[in-house]
Design a protein around this motif. Structure first.
Motif, PDB file in Angstrom:
ATOM      1  N   GLY A  26      41.066  32.384  45.172  1.00 42.96           N
ATOM      2  CA  GLY A  26      40.557  32.852  43.956  1.00 42.96           C
ATOM      3  C   GLY A  26      39.457  31.723  43.097  1.00 42.96           C
TER       4      GLY A  26
ATOM      5  N   MET B 181      38.650  29.963  36.254  1.00 45.81           N
ATOM      6  CA  MET B 181      39.487  29.178  36.263  1.00 45.81           C
ATOM      7  C   MET B 181      39.640  28.569  37.902  1.00 45.81           C
TER       8      MET B 181
ATOM      9  N   ARG C 229      30.678  33.626  45.716  1.00 46.69           N
ATOM     10  CA  ARG C 229      31.112  32.543  44.661  1.00 46.69           C
ATOM     11  C   ARG C 229      31.509  31.163  44.952  1.00 46.69           C
TER      12      ARG C 229
ATOM     13  N   THR D 244      48.417  34.188  36.036  1.00 46.94           N
ATOM     14  CA  THR D 244      49.149  34.478  34.761  1.00 46.94           C
ATOM     15  C   THR D 244      49.961  35.980  35.131  1.00 46.94           C
TER      16      THR D 244
HETATM   17  N1  FVH Z   1      39.883  31.535  32.219  1.00 46.05           N
HETATM   18  C1  FVH Z   1      40.867  31.191  31.446  1.00 46.05           C
HETATM   19  O1  FVH Z   1      40.512  30.898  29.905  1.00 46.05           O
HETATM   20  C2  FVH Z   1      42.515  31.335  31.437  1.00 46.05           C
HETATM   21  C3  FVH Z   1      43.099  30.125  30.877  1.00 46.05           C
HETATM   22  C4  FVH Z   1      44.708  30.548  31.243  1.00 46.05           C
HETATM   23  C5  FVH Z   1      44.869  31.000  32.491  1.00 46.05           C
HETATM   24  N2  FVH Z   1      44.053  32.005  33.008  1.00 46.05           N
HETATM   25  C6  FVH Z   1      44.628  32.733  34.054  1.00 46.05           C
HETATM   26  O2  FVH Z   1      44.088  32.471  35.462  1.00 46.05           O
HETATM   27  C7  FVH Z   1      43.800  33.230  36.245  1.00 46.05           C
HETATM   28  C8  FVH Z   1      42.498  33.405  36.631  1.00 46.05           C
HETATM   29  O3  FVH Z   1      41.402  33.513  35.823  1.00 46.05           O
HETATM   30  P1  FVH Z   1      39.984  33.390  35.751  1.00 46.05           P
HETATM   31  O4  FVH Z   1      39.507  32.860  34.620  1.00 46.05           O
HETATM   32  O5  FVH Z   1      39.608  32.602  36.941  1.00 46.05           O
HETATM   33  O6  FVH Z   1      39.651  35.073  36.119  1.00 46.05           O
HETATM   34  P2  FVH Z   1      38.364  35.518  36.422  1.00 46.05           P
HETATM   35  O7  FVH Z   1      37.096  34.699  36.232  1.00 46.05           O
HETATM   36  O8  FVH Z   1      38.125  37.078  35.912  1.00 46.05           O
HETATM   37  O9  FVH Z   1      38.514  35.593  38.192  1.00 46.05           O
HETATM   38  C9  FVH Z   1      39.539  36.364  38.751  1.00 46.05           C
HETATM   39  C10 FVH Z   1      39.421  36.097  40.150  1.00 46.05           C
HETATM   40  O10 FVH Z   1      40.610  37.093  40.718  1.00 46.05           O
HETATM   41  C11 FVH Z   1      39.808  37.828  41.804  1.00 46.05           C
HETATM   42  N3  FVH Z   1      40.347  39.108  41.997  1.00 46.05           N
HETATM   43  C12 FVH Z   1      40.414  40.084  41.205  1.00 46.05           C
HETATM   44  N4  FVH Z   1      40.983  41.112  41.800  1.00 46.05           N
HETATM   45  C13 FVH Z   1      41.309  40.941  43.126  1.00 46.05           C
HETATM   46  C14 FVH Z   1      41.771  41.501  44.154  1.00 46.05           C
HETATM   47  N5  FVH Z   1      42.239  42.879  43.927  1.00 46.05           N
HETATM   48  N6  FVH Z   1      41.924  41.015  45.136  1.00 46.05           N
HETATM   49  C15 FVH Z   1      41.578  39.728  45.340  1.00 46.05           C
HETATM   50  N7  FVH Z   1      40.821  39.012  44.654  1.00 46.05           N
HETATM   51  C16 FVH Z   1      40.822  39.540  43.156  1.00 46.05           C
HETATM   52  C17 FVH Z   1      38.446  37.551  41.338  1.00 46.05           C
HETATM   53  O11 FVH Z   1      37.545  37.808  42.750  1.00 46.05           O
HETATM   54  P3  FVH Z   1      36.035  38.335  42.437  1.00 46.05           P
HETATM   55  O12 FVH Z   1      36.010  39.408  41.430  1.00 46.05           O
HETATM   56  O13 FVH Z   1      35.236  36.975  42.292  1.00 46.05           O
HETATM   57  O14 FVH Z   1      35.969  38.848  44.138  1.00 46.05           O
HETATM   58  C18 FVH Z   1      38.424  36.312  40.973  1.00 46.05           C
HETATM   59  O15 FVH Z   1      38.171  35.459  42.033  1.00 46.05           O
HETATM   60  C19 FVH Z   1      44.137  34.624  35.503  1.00 46.05           C
HETATM   61  O16 FVH Z   1      45.658  34.881  35.993  1.00 46.05           O
HETATM   62  C20 FVH Z   1      44.157  34.249  34.028  1.00 46.05           C
HETATM   63  O17 FVH Z   1      45.018  34.932  33.390  1.00 46.05           O
HETATM   64  C21 FVH Z   1      42.715  31.721  32.836  1.00 46.05           C
END
Ligand code: FVH
Length: 291
Positions: A12, A16, A40, A94
């Motif tokens: 991921g 974050m 990414r 989360t």
């Molecule tokens: N960003 C913040 O401020 C908060 C602070 C507190 C904690 N959260 C939690 O951290 C988790 C990740 O957050 P994030 O900020 O990295 O979120 P995004 O930038 O939206 O990235 C999401 C990643 O998840 C991948 N992804 C989404 N769906 C799938 C799937 N079905 N299979 C595999 N990967 C998936 C996504 O991949 P891609 O869109 O780049 O292909 C991103 O790597 C989250 O739980 C927050 O609540 C952050």
């Protein structure tokens, strides 16, 4: 991909996940990464990260596997097909306490130790020791102790119990308190919004200072809950506060501001007062909302 015992895998690379990756790379850790959208990961190669072609291969590369994905469903999807036997899985995605407990049982069925984490930070705070960020962990104590130094790199690690749901529960409790504070801040600025003579920027330090001074009430509430005596060390009682509510509501009316952010809590205060608890402060409201 060959397994190495001192590196780690991160699945991921959203906002974050990327911040976590930079922190571990800057601290000299051998990092294998995988992201659903491969582009990414490219920016991290120049910093020394290894990109795994699939999630399963990323999991195979290291004993310690960290997930930081959108939600619990994406964790299940990503790890489906990966061999988790003998892995130490740390989930920084989360979720709810029930999701964390179910994920812990799911990991145990697959032969992995499990730790759930709740990140109390936004991405720019990661890896910045003085930023005050921390990460809540719950689940396997052995896993936490063995990887503590690695887990301490992005933010201060705080272990809150063997129950895998406790990190998420603490996380959501803190976020819920923050949400109430944001509601109060929004209402305060709305009251001043149309006043030409009051600058939001001048008011902000006063507001922040006041909120900071008031946060010590958490200790008083905890003391009352643990003693069972909600009248203990009360400085402003409910009867007086409900009187004050009327002034706040009238002022909102005068300023042309809806009181909808305030009234749910005020209604509960009035109910508790009507039940005969005017000599308490607001701790009794907790009993009213327990279902
Ligand atoms: N960003 C913040 O401020 C908060 C602070 C507190 C904690 N959260 C939690 O951290 C988790 C990740 O957050 P994030 O900020 O990295 O979120 P995004 O930038 O939206 O990235 C999401 C990643 O998840 C991948 N992804 C989404 N769906 C799938 C799937 N079905 N299979 C595999 N990967 C998936 C996504 O991949 P891609 O869109 O780049 O292909 C991103 O790597 C989250 O739980 C927050 O609540 C952050």
């Amino acid at each position: 991909m060959e397994e190495n015992t001192s590196g780690l895998t991160l699945l991921g690379l959203g906002a974050m996940g990327t911040a976590l990756a930079h922190a571990w790379l800057a601290a000299g850790h051998r990092l294998t990464v995988w992201n659903r959208t491969p582009g990414r990961a490219k920016q991290l190669v120049g910093r020394g990260a290894r990109i795994a072609p699939s999630a399963a291969e990323a999991v195979a590369a290291n004993r310690l596997v960290v997930t930081c994905l959108l939600d619990d469903a994406s964790v299940g999807e990503t790890l489906d097909g990966a061999d988790l036997a003998g892995r130490d899985l740390v989930n920084l995605t989360t979720g709810t306490p029930a999701q964390a407990r179910a994920r812990a049982a799911w990991a145990a069925e697959r032969g992995a130790r499990f730790l759930d984490g709740g990140i109390m930070a936004v991405p720019p705070m990661i890896g910045v020791q003085e930023a005050g960020a921390f990460i809540l962990y719950s689940g396997s104590r052995d896993l936490f102790d063995e990887h503590r130094d690695t887990l301490a790199v992005p933010a201060h690690p705080v272990y809150v119990g063997e129950d895998a749901g406790y990190a998420a529960l603490h996380d959501v409790a803190l976020l819920s308190a923050m949400t109430g504070m944001f509601a109060g801040i929004a209402h305060a600025f709305a009251l001043l919004r149309r006043e030409k003579g009051i600058s939001p920027k001048e008011f902000a330090p006063m507001l922040a200072g006041w909120l900071t001074a008031m946060t010590s009430s958490a200790y008083g509430t905890a003391d009352q809950l643990e003693s069972g005596d909600y009248t203990r060390n009360v400085t402003s009682n409910l009867a007086m506060m409900v009187e004050g509510n009327a002034t706040m509501l009238r002022t909102a009316e005068e300023q042309g501001v809806s009181a909808e952010l305030l009234t749910p809590f005020m209604t509960l205060m009035e109910r508790r007062l009507a039940d005969g608890y005017g000599d308490e402060d607001t701790t009794g409201v907790i009993d009213l909302i327990l279902r």
